[in-house]
Design a protein around this motif. Structure first.
Motif, mmCIF file in Angstrom:
data_model
loop_
_atom_site.group_PDB
_atom_site.id
_atom_site.type_symbol
_atom_site.label_atom_id
_atom_site.label_comp_id
_atom_site.label_asym_id
_atom_site.label_seq_id
_atom_site.Cartn_x
_atom_site.Cartn_y
_atom_site.Cartn_z
ATOM 1 N N PHE A 26 0.839 -1.195 0.000
ATOM 2 C CA PHE A 26 0.000 0.000 0.000
ATOM 3 C C PHE A 26 0.877 1.249 0.000
ATOM 4 O O PHE A 26 0.654 2.184 -0.763
ATOM 5 N N ARG A 27 1.908 1.230 0.842
ATOM 6 C CA ARG A 27 2.835 2.369 0.901
ATOM 7 C C ARG A 27 3.523 2.572 -0.447
ATOM 8 O O ARG A 27 3.612 3.691 -0.960
ATOM 9 N N ASN A 29 2.604 1.786 -3.407
ATOM 10 C CA ASN A 29 1.709 2.234 -4.475
ATOM 11 C C ASN A 29 1.127 3.618 -4.228
ATOM 12 O O ASN A 29 0.619 4.257 -5.157
ATOM 13 N N SER A 30 1.166 4.067 -2.978
ATOM 14 C CA SER A 30 0.606 5.386 -2.681
ATOM 15 C C SER A 30 1.651 6.485 -2.765
ATOM 16 O O SER A 30 1.324 7.652 -2.950
ATOM 17 N N TYR A 37 0.765 7.258 6.004
ATOM 18 C CA TYR A 37 -0.128 6.127 5.767
ATOM 19 C C TYR A 37 -0.327 5.260 7.004
ATOM 20 O O TYR A 37 -1.260 4.450 7.062
ATOM 21 N N TYR A 132 -8.412 9.715 4.448
ATOM 22 C CA TYR A 132 -8.540 8.636 3.467
ATOM 23 C C TYR A 132 -8.746 9.176 2.055
ATOM 24 O O TYR A 132 -8.599 8.432 1.072
ATOM 25 N N PHE A 135 -6.025 8.678 -0.725
ATOM 26 C CA PHE A 135 -5.801 7.416 -1.415
ATOM 27 C C PHE A 135 -6.870 7.185 -2.479
ATOM 28 O O PHE A 135 -8.021 7.598 -2.323
ATOM 29 N N THR A 136 -6.492 6.492 -3.517
ATOM 30 C CA THR A 136 -7.459 6.170 -4.567
ATOM 31 C C THR A 136 -8.435 5.106 -4.055
ATOM 32 O O THR A 136 -8.130 4.336 -3.145
ATOM 33 N N LEU A 139 -6.908 1.573 -4.241
ATOM 34 C CA LEU A 139 -6.004 1.229 -3.141
ATOM 35 C C LEU A 139 -6.778 0.932 -1.858
ATOM 36 O O LEU A 139 -6.493 -0.040 -1.148
#
Length: 539
Positions: A26-27, A29-30, A37, A132, A135-136, A139
């Protein structure tokens, strides 16, 4: 004494590791930093945990409604709060968020859910993450799926341990900053085992994410008592973000506390809990070797019955400010356990004078030397201090127990060590032997801890000094050592053992830490002399 336990992995470990790998993905990709995060991820783990407890209570209330003339209480927040459970409105439940389509603005929905939870649970006001929208939806959907893999059948304690695991991993990721909010759980567990917080008021004036409180509650629960009924929790945290994390951590474990955080609150200058003489227990891991504390602001707090009863150190180092805060917060029978830099045990000059007064007050009970690599943020060894204001009225009034636990550990990986439950149980029972208290079997590793205790202290264990492990030193012996509280000065080396390269490196690191402290004192003295000379020449 050398006791190196083999690494061990349990089923829960693999569950935590799988979740952490998902968070790490997640990290990646963000593109966000850990501090950006970590809060949102912990918020979703918290929500998953809260929903499991909520669902169990809801089922009970639905069952009660069928046989009650009063009608259903399934949607009354008070019916949940009475059992220490958070009430979750329909649009704030994990399963609702999990089933949202990707086309929905999931970030906005999660933010709204967090606001709704705070609205119905006032103790969480201003605590839950609401970022939040960073983030997409793709994700967030993926992360919700991963967090949903935490089995709802896991027990209450397992959920808490997953949460603590994430706190520790974020601390490791963030490096030195992470140390501000997390102390390794094995160290916290030993602190709690030795001060034995069965019932009363407990304070942590540098509370970070609240691990000391959680472990104290776990100690009470393991003795078949209700922590919420037995403990009154008070904390201080200067960083607002970390203070919110503490309140969230308490909520995860079904606890509430009076946590003062953020704004201008600073434990050196402020006493928001009016702590002096009021607490049964103090647990803390304060920042080490802090400089630039404004001592002018502390002058009115010096003296008997005040926050700094023994005086202010002349060196620019706050270690002995913290130590006195812990001591002065205790009531007449209070106990404290805290982590401290090794250099404080041997510090010279004014710090030695303060240490002498503390020792002569008969308050120092136990000192434990801890080896390196037990923390995520620093590799240096440290010392655990245990104070007991009631000790002066016991048979051990004129002695201090020193334990060298530097060679007791489990190697977790190349860079990190911890203690097994059996090792924690062994050290805690060693202290109980010294105090003349009944021994306790740890929840895990009881047979191993008992076997080690009998191996060293006999079939019917009785305390004795053991070279390389423990020594009950008299005040006269401590005075002869310049009022040092360094366990290594008293415990010595076991027969047949040699000082290893690791021991030498550890000793060198400790000496270097002390040298840095002495250099700081020397610079301060040099400035004072220069100022005095300039004043004389100008006269």
């Amino acid at each position: 004494m050398l006791w190196i336990a083999p690494p061990k992995r349990c089923r829960l470990h693999f569950a935590r590791k799988r979740l952490w790998d998902a968070a790490d993905q997640f990290r990646a990709n963000s593109g966000l930093k850990a501090q950006e995060y970590s809060g949102p991820i912990l918020g979703l783990i918290f929500l998953r945990f809260a929903e499991v407890r909520f669902a169990i209570q809801r089922t009970k209330l639905e069952g009660a409604a069928t046989s009650s003339r009063r009608g259903s209480r399934v949607d009354e927040p008070a019916a949940y709060h009475a059992e220490g459970i958070l009430y979750l409105p329909p649009n704030a439940r994990f399963d609702f968020l999990l089933t949202l389509p990707e086309a929905a603005d999931i970030g906005a929905k999660v933010n709204a859910a967090m606001r709704e939870i705070e609205k119905h649970n006032p103790q969480l006001a201003g605590v839950l993450p609401k970022t939040y929208n960073l983030f997409t939806s793709t994700l967030l959907k993926e992360l919700l799926k991963k967090v949903s893999e935490i089995p709802a059948t896991l027990d209450y304690d397992a959920f808490g341990r997953i949460y603590e695991y994430f706190l520790g991993e974020f601390a490791r990721t963030e490096g030195q900053k992470g140390g501000e909010f997390y102390t390794p759980s094995c160290i916290v567990k030993l602190l709690a085992e030795i001060i034995e917080p069965f019932h009363g008021r407990i304070l942590d004036p540098a509370c970070g994410s609240g691990g000391m409180f959680v472990q104290s509650a776990r100690f009470v629960a393991e003795h078949q008592k209700n922590p919420a009924a037995e403990l009154a929790i008070c904390g201080v945290e200067k960083t607002d973000e970390t203070g919110r994390l503490c309140r969230l951590n308490l909520a995860v474990h079904g606890l509430e506390g009076d946590i003062k955080h953020g704004g201008n609150i600073n434990s050196y200058y402020d006493d928001p809990h009016t702590a002096t003489g009021q607490f049964d227990f103090v647990l803390a891991n304060p920042p080490f070797n802090v400089n630039a504390v404004d001592k002018e602001r502390l002058k009115d707090m010096v003296g008997a019955g005040r926050r700094f009863p023994f005086g202010l150190p002349r060196s620019d180092n706050a270690n002995y400010l913290w130590i006195q805060l812990f001591y002065s917060s205790l009531n007449a029978t209070g106990r404290a356990g805290f982590v401290m830099a090794n250099s404080a045990s041997d510090a010279r000059s004014s710090e030695q004078e303060l240490r002498q007064k503390l020792i002569e007050a008969r308050a120092v009970d136990v000192m434990v030397a801890v080896g390196p690599n037990m923390s995520y943020t620093v590799t240096l060894p440290c010392t655990l201090w245990f104070l007991d204001r009631g000790k002066a009225r016991t048979a051990r009034a004129d002695t201090v127990l020193f334990i060298d636990a530097r060679h007791i550990y489990r190697q977790v990986d190349r860079a990190h060590r911890d203690w097994t439950p059996a090792q924690i149980g062994f050290i805690a029972n060693l202290v109980r032997l010294y105090r003349g208290e009944a021994l306790e079997a740890p929840k895990v590793g009881a047979s191993e801890a008992a076997a080690k205790l009998m191996e060293i202290f006999g079939e019917t264990p009785t305390y004795r000094d053991v070279p390389g492990l423990c020594k009950a030193a008299t005040l006269a012996e401590i005075e002869a050592q310049g009022w040092s509280l360094n366990p290594g000065r008293y415990v010595g080396v076991a027969p047949g053992e040699e000082v290893s390269d690791g021991d030498f490196k550890e000793q060198l690191e400790t000496l270097n830490e002390e040298l840095e402290s002495l250099n700081a004192q020397a610079r301060e003295l040099e400035q004072t002399i220069a100022a005095n000379v300039a004043e004389i020449l100008e006269a």
